[in-house]
Design a protein around this motif. Structure first.
Motif, PDB file in Angstrom:
ATOM      1  N   ALA A  52       0.906  -1.296   0.004  1.00 18.04           N
ATOM      2  CA  ALA A  52       0.040  -0.131  -0.028  1.00 18.04           C
ATOM      3  C   ALA A  52       0.883   1.091   0.261  1.00 18.04           C
ATOM      4  CB  ALA A  52      -0.929  -0.060   1.307  1.00 18.04           C
ATOM      5  N   ILE A  53       1.720   1.368   0.814  1.00 20.68           N
ATOM      6  CA  ILE A  53       2.889   2.392   1.060  1.00 20.68           C
ATOM      7  C   ILE A  53       3.450   2.660  -0.505  1.00 20.68           C
ATOM      8  CG2 ILE A  53       4.795   3.227   1.963  1.00 20.68           C
ATOM      9  CD1 ILE A  53       4.256   1.789   4.294  1.00 20.68           C
ATOM     10  N   LEU A  54       4.025   1.669  -1.064  1.00 20.90           N
ATOM     11  CA  LEU A  54       4.630   1.881  -2.504  1.00 20.90           C
ATOM     12  C   LEU A  54       3.537   2.331  -3.431  1.00 20.90           C
ATOM     13  CD1 LEU A  54       6.831  -1.382  -2.693  1.00 20.90           C
ATOM     14  CD2 LEU A  54       7.531   1.017  -2.192  1.00 20.90           C
ATOM     15  N   SER A  55       2.189   1.833  -3.277  1.00 18.83           N
ATOM     16  CA  SER A  55       1.174   2.253  -4.583  1.00 18.83           C
ATOM     17  C   SER A  55       0.759   3.731  -4.351  1.00 18.83           C
ATOM     18  CB  SER A  55       0.066   1.716  -4.026  1.00 18.83           C
ATOM     19  OG  SER A  55       0.075   0.155  -4.287  1.00 18.83           O
ATOM     20  N   ILE A  56       1.187   4.436  -2.998  1.00 18.83           N
ATOM     21  CA  ILE A  56       1.109   5.685  -2.561  1.00 18.83           C
ATOM     22  C   ILE A  56       2.410   6.312  -3.094  1.00 18.83           C
ATOM     23  CG2 ILE A  56       0.818   7.549  -0.944  1.00 18.83           C
ATOM     24  CD1 ILE A  56      -0.641   5.177   0.746  1.00 18.83           C
ATOM     25  N   THR A 176      -4.184   1.528   5.561  1.00 18.45           N
ATOM     26  CA  THR A 176      -3.027   2.088   5.254  1.00 18.45           C
ATOM     27  C   THR A 176      -2.962   3.103   4.064  1.00 18.45           C
ATOM     28  OG1 THR A 176      -1.912   0.174   6.147  1.00 18.45           O
ATOM     29  CG2 THR A 176      -0.504   1.700   4.805  1.00 18.45           C
ATOM     30  N   LEU A 177      -3.695   2.622   2.878  1.00 22.92           N
ATOM     31  CA  LEU A 177      -3.758   3.151   1.331  1.00 22.92           C
ATOM     32  C   LEU A 177      -4.709   4.378   1.939  1.00 22.92           C
ATOM     33  CD1 LEU A 177      -3.102   2.863  -1.263  1.00 22.92           C
ATOM     34  CD2 LEU A 177      -5.313   1.861  -1.637  1.00 22.92           C
ATOM     35  N   PHE A 178      -5.675   4.304   2.596  1.00 25.97           N
ATOM     36  CA  PHE A 178      -6.625   5.597   2.866  1.00 25.97           C
ATOM     37  C   PHE A 178      -5.938   6.598   3.565  1.00 25.97           C
ATOM     38  CE2 PHE A 178      -9.426   7.629   5.568  1.00 25.97           C
ATOM     39  CZ  PHE A 178     -10.421   8.300   4.772  1.00 25.97           C
ATOM     40  N   VAL A 179      -5.216   6.291   4.859  1.00 24.71           N
ATOM     41  CA  VAL A 179      -4.168   7.396   5.523  1.00 24.71           C
ATOM     42  C   VAL A 179      -3.322   7.894   4.613  1.00 24.71           C
ATOM     43  CG1 VAL A 179      -3.107   7.399   7.500  1.00 24.71           C
ATOM     44  CG2 VAL A 179      -5.247   6.097   7.752  1.00 24.71           C
ATOM     45  N   GLY A 180      -2.525   6.895   4.302  1.00 27.31           N
ATOM     46  CA  GLY A 180      -1.323   7.314   2.988  1.00 27.31           C
ATOM     47  C   GLY A 180      -1.598   8.333   2.137  1.00 27.31           C
ATOM     48  N   THR A 181      -2.762   8.074   1.385  1.00 28.03           N
ATOM     49  CA  THR A 181      -3.590   8.895   0.397  1.00 28.03           C
ATOM     50  C   THR A 181      -3.721  10.405   0.810  1.00 28.03           C
ATOM     51  OG1 THR A 181      -4.174   6.839  -0.787  1.00 28.03           O
ATOM     52  CG2 THR A 181      -5.046   9.118  -1.449  1.00 28.03           C
ATOM     53  N   ILE A 182      -4.426  10.259   2.041  1.00 29.80           N
ATOM     54  CA  ILE A 182      -4.714  11.650   2.718  1.00 29.80           C
ATOM     55  C   ILE A 182      -3.306  12.289   2.856  1.00 29.80           C
ATOM     56  CG2 ILE A 182      -5.788  12.731   4.523  1.00 29.80           C
ATOM     57  CD1 ILE A 182      -7.854  10.671   4.594  1.00 29.80           C
TER      58      ILE A 182
END
Length: 198
Positions: A52-56, A176-182
């Motif tokens: 998820a982090i890498l996707s962000i 993780t994806l939601f928080v990281g995207t924000i």
């Protein structure tokens, strides 16, 4: 008459609302049963978070290329030479490709791990249920509906297995994806981030 009462209200000594009231103890028992798989599950969690982090992070590597395209469109003279150089630079550095490959690889590893855990756990549950049924007295089957027993052996085990395989790790990854995207939105442009959220 008594049979009808049991069918309507459930087995003797059990209220209809017992299943909802026992949710907490059922979850505790489920986690206790998963102790033998905790290392593999923890590894799947870590891999899902990394994916998820890498996707962000990956789209931010393409921000310079996007800015060049946008500025070229604004003045109606897109500088293809600059864009080509940016693309070649990104390919030569292997950063973007490396991030995308790692993200896909982490997702694949996570799915393999959870499929392995869910299948082995389902097998363990069915084995334990089979041993339990073989030890039960005939009176138990007289007081319980055969459909309810079969449902626990098949449908309930399949539901737990599918939930573990599809929902458990995906929940952590999506958070993780939601928080990281924000966070990435506010880092890029806090005004647009507030506008999008509102």
């Amino acid at each position: 008459m008594n049979n009808k009462k049991h069918i309507k209200n459930g087995p003797p000594g059990m209220n209809v609302s017992d299943k909802a009231n026992n949710f907490t103890s059922a979850m505790k028992r489920l986690f206790n049963e998963l102790k033998s798989f905790r290392i593999l599950i923890f590894f799947a969690f870590i891999v899902a978070i990394l994916s998820a982090i890498l996707s962000i992070i990956t789209p931010s590597r393409l921000s310079d290329l996007t800015d060049n395209i946008q500025s070229g469109l604004v003045i109606n003279t897109t500088n293809m030479k600059t864009i080509t150089e940016k693309i070649k630079s990104g390919i030569n550095d292997n950063i973007v490709i490396f991030l995308y490959v790692c993200s896909a690889l982490f997702t694949y590893i996570q799915s393999i791990c959870m499929a392995n855990v869910s299948n082995k756990f389902a097998k363990k549950l069915r084995t334990n249920i089979s041993k339990k049924i073989n030890k039960l007295p005939l009176k138990y089957f007289d007081n319980h509906q055969s459909g309810d027993i079969l449902s626990r052996v098949t449908n309930d085990v399949d539901t737990i297995s599918q939930s573990m395989n599809q929902s458990l790790v995906s929940f952590v990854s999506n958070i993780t994806l939601f928080v990281g995207t924000i966070i990435m939105m506010f880092v890029t442009n806090w005004v647009l981030a507030l506008t999008a959220i509102l």
